[in-house]
Scaffold this motif. Structure first.
Motif, PDB file in Angstrom:
ATOM      1  N   ARG A  57      -9.979  -3.795  -5.494  1.00 38.71           N
ATOM      2  CA  ARG A  57     -10.921  -4.900  -5.178  1.00 38.71           C
ATOM      3  C   ARG A  57     -10.096  -5.562  -3.986  1.00 38.71           C
ATOM      4  N   GLN A  58      -8.945  -5.731  -4.043  1.00 42.65           N
ATOM      5  CA  GLN A  58      -8.249  -6.401  -2.761  1.00 42.65           C
ATOM      6  C   GLN A  58      -8.388  -5.613  -1.514  1.00 42.65           C
ATOM      7  N   VAL A  59      -8.599  -4.432  -1.654  1.00 40.06           N
ATOM      8  CA  VAL A  59      -8.581  -3.419  -0.733  1.00 40.06           C
ATOM      9  C   VAL A  59     -10.076  -3.706  -0.037  1.00 40.06           C
ATOM     10  N   PHE A  60     -11.081  -3.794  -0.908  1.00 41.57           N
ATOM     11  CA  PHE A  60     -12.434  -3.920  -0.367  1.00 41.57           C
ATOM     12  C   PHE A  60     -12.254  -5.407   0.304  1.00 41.57           C
ATOM     13  N   ARG A  61     -11.831  -6.332  -0.314  1.00 39.48           N
ATOM     14  CA  ARG A  61     -11.983  -7.761   0.231  1.00 39.48           C
ATOM     15  C   ARG A  61     -11.198  -7.975   1.574  1.00 39.48           C
ATOM     16  N   GLU A  62     -10.141  -7.025   1.754  1.00 37.70           N
ATOM     17  CA  GLU A  62      -9.389  -7.286   3.088  1.00 37.70           C
ATOM     18  C   GLU A  62      -8.805  -5.730   3.155  1.00 37.70           C
ATOM     19  N   PRO A  63      -9.202  -4.865   3.607  1.00 35.22           N
ATOM     20  CA  PRO A  63      -8.678  -3.552   4.035  1.00 35.22           C
ATOM     21  C   PRO A  63      -7.560  -3.638   4.887  1.00 35.22           C
ATOM     22  N   THR A  64      -6.341  -3.356   4.829  1.00 32.03           N
ATOM     23  CA  THR A  64      -5.176  -3.408   5.651  1.00 32.03           C
ATOM     24  C   THR A  64      -4.365  -2.230   5.344  1.00 32.03           C
ATOM     25  N   ILE A  65      -3.698  -1.788   6.384  1.00 31.57           N
ATOM     26  CA  ILE A  65      -2.704  -0.727   6.357  1.00 31.57           C
ATOM     27  C   ILE A  65      -1.729  -0.997   5.225  1.00 31.57           C
ATOM     28  N   ALA A  66      -1.285  -1.988   5.260  1.00 30.85           N
ATOM     29  CA  ALA A  66      -0.207  -2.282   4.477  1.00 30.85           C
ATOM     30  C   ALA A  66      -0.720  -2.211   2.838  1.00 30.85           C
ATOM     31  N   LEU A  67      -1.939  -2.539   2.524  1.00 33.88           N
ATOM     32  CA  LEU A  67      -2.554  -2.533   0.976  1.00 33.88           C
ATOM     33  C   LEU A  67      -2.881  -1.074   0.850  1.00 33.88           C
ATOM     34  N   LEU A  68      -3.246  -0.460   1.829  1.00 37.20           N
ATOM     35  CA  LEU A  68      -3.705   0.999   1.490  1.00 37.20           C
ATOM     36  C   LEU A  68      -2.447   1.854   1.315  1.00 37.20           C
ATOM     37  N   ASN A  69      -1.324   1.591   2.080  1.00 33.47           N
ATOM     38  CA  ASN A  69      -0.102   2.495   2.018  1.00 33.47           C
ATOM     39  C   ASN A  69       0.712   1.977   0.916  1.00 33.47           C
ATOM     40  N   ASP A  70       0.355   0.890   0.111  1.00 36.90           N
ATOM     41  CA  ASP A  70       0.892   0.483  -1.093  1.00 36.90           C
ATOM     42  C   ASP A  70       0.199   1.448  -2.134  1.00 36.90           C
ATOM     43  N   LEU A  71      -1.041   1.596  -2.127  1.00 37.78           N
ATOM     44  CA  LEU A  71      -1.901   2.220  -3.122  1.00 37.78           C
ATOM     45  C   LEU A  71      -1.365   3.716  -2.893  1.00 37.78           C
ATOM     46  N   LEU A  72      -1.273   4.131  -1.688  1.00 35.94           N
ATOM     47  CA  LEU A  72      -0.832   5.580  -1.741  1.00 35.94           C
ATOM     48  C   LEU A  72       0.474   5.752  -2.214  1.00 35.94           C
ATOM     49  N   ALA A  73       1.299   4.944  -1.895  1.00 37.15           N
ATOM     50  CA  ALA A  73       2.692   4.841  -2.505  1.00 37.15           C
ATOM     51  C   ALA A  73       2.627   5.142  -4.213  1.00 37.15           C
ATOM     52  N   GLN A  74       2.063   3.945  -4.611  1.00 34.00           N
ATOM     53  CA  GLN A  74       1.739   3.727  -6.072  1.00 34.00           C
ATOM     54  C   GLN A  74       1.269   5.193  -6.787  1.00 34.00           C
ATOM     55  N   SER A  75       0.293   5.841  -6.018  1.00 31.17           N
ATOM     56  CA  SER A  75      -0.178   7.059  -6.618  1.00 31.17           C
ATOM     57  C   SER A  75       0.238   8.335  -6.162  1.00 31.17           C
ATOM     58  N   SER A  76       1.162   8.280  -5.348  1.00 29.69           N
ATOM     59  CA  SER A  76       1.815   9.604  -4.773  1.00 29.69           C
ATOM     60  C   SER A  76       2.190  10.480  -6.109  1.00 29.69           C
ATOM     61  N   THR A  77       1.517  11.706  -5.794  1.00 32.64           N
ATOM     62  CA  THR A  77       1.948  12.974  -6.819  1.00 32.64           C
ATOM     63  C   THR A  77       1.873  14.200  -5.978  1.00 32.64           C
ATOM     64  N   THR A  78       2.168  15.276  -6.237  1.00 34.18           N
ATOM     65  CA  THR A  78       2.153  16.566  -5.682  1.00 34.18           C
ATOM     66  C   THR A  78       0.749  16.970  -5.229  1.00 34.18           C
ATOM     67  N   HIS A  79       0.414  17.101  -3.949  1.00 35.99           N
ATOM     68  CA  HIS A  79      -0.868  17.637  -3.478  1.00 35.99           C
ATOM     69  C   HIS A  79      -1.204  19.079  -4.284  1.00 35.99           C
ATOM     70  N   TYR A  80      -2.258  19.474  -4.495  1.00 31.42           N
ATOM     71  CA  TYR A  80      -2.859  20.537  -5.052  1.00 31.42           C
ATOM     72  C   TYR A  80      -4.049  21.180  -4.929  1.00 31.42           C
ATOM     73  N   ILE A  81      -4.005  22.413  -4.710  1.00 27.95           N
ATOM     74  CA  ILE A  81      -5.421  23.232  -4.564  1.00 27.95           C
ATOM     75  C   ILE A  81      -6.014  23.257  -5.927  1.00 27.95           C
ATOM     76  N   SER A  82      -7.277  23.047  -6.004  1.00 28.65           N
ATOM     77  CA  SER A  82      -7.964  23.307  -7.259  1.00 28.65           C
ATOM     78  C   SER A  82      -9.128  24.345  -7.176  1.00 28.65           C
ATOM     79  N   THR A  83      -9.625  24.832  -8.191  1.00 27.07           N
ATOM     80  CA  THR A  83     -10.510  25.705  -8.190  1.00 27.07           C
ATOM     81  C   THR A  83     -11.748  25.309  -9.490  1.00 27.07           C
ATOM     82  N   HIS A  84     -11.454  24.205  -9.972  1.00 24.22           N
ATOM     83  CA  HIS A  84     -12.050  23.891 -11.222  1.00 24.22           C
ATOM     84  C   HIS A  84     -13.751  23.713 -11.155  1.00 24.22           C
ATOM     85  N   ASP A  85     -14.164  23.897 -12.109  1.00 24.45           N
ATOM     86  CA  ASP A  85     -15.767  24.096 -12.257  1.00 24.45           C
ATOM     87  C   ASP A  85     -16.654  25.080 -11.486  1.00 24.45           C
TER      88      ASP A  85
END
Length: 166
Positions: A57-85
């Motif tokens: 919600r904060q990103v929608f209200r005021e999208p900034t590089i800092a907020l988005l980088n924070d989201l990316l850092a919090q959600s960082s996992t290993t990238h993965y190629i999928s073939t589901h469904d």
């Protein structure tokens, strides 16, 4: 406008989550959004996603590089190629077998970041006073200001009435 899959569907899922009625179970919101693969959410995982929604919600209200980088850092996992469904190979930002809340966070963070990098002006918050609805602007010209025609009409009618009374 056509976005890559993360900048489009993932950012739109972020908007749906932010706009969702807090009394509705998040799994129902995810199912209605055709989010796949869908797992389960226990009470703690649902609280985790609801906390995440407030950050979105904060990103929608005021999208900034800092907020988005924070989201990316919090959600960082290993990238993965999928073939589901039975789909062809495509990139995921979390493993298919990761808990649902981890995948939702990685997916929406990547989507919001991709959308921001493609065109930050497409991350929208309704321009009608009192409306808290967010949206991803997929219009051709990218000039959307309201979440719906209804809100746009309310503002136009209010402006018309104020001009008539003056």
């Amino acid at each position: 406008m056509h976005f890559n899959p993360y900048g489009g569907a993932a950012a739109e899922l972020a908007a749906r989550l932010v706009n969702a009625d807090p009394s509705h179970p998040l799994l129902d919101v995810l199912k209605a959004s055709d989010y796949k693969p869908l797992g389960s959410l226990d009470a703690q995982q649902e609280r985790d996603v609801r906390d995440w929604i407030e950050q979105l919600r904060q990103v929608f209200r005021e999208p900034t590089i800092a907020l988005l980088n924070d989201l990316l850092a919090q959600s960082s996992t290993t990238h993965y190629i999928s073939t589901h469904d039975d789909r062809g190979p495509h990139l995921h930002y979390a493993r298919e077998d990761a808990p649902t809340q981890v995948r939702v966070k990685a997916y929406t963070a990547a989507g919001m970041a991709a959308l921001f990098c493609e065109d930050a002006g497409r991350i929208g918050w309704c321009g009608r006073e009192g409306c808290d609805t967010v949206f991803v602007d997929t219009s051709r010209n990218g000039k959307r200001r309201f979440c719906s025609t209804r809100c746009a009409n309310r503002v136009a009618v209010a402006n018309h009435r104020s001009r008539q009374s003056a």
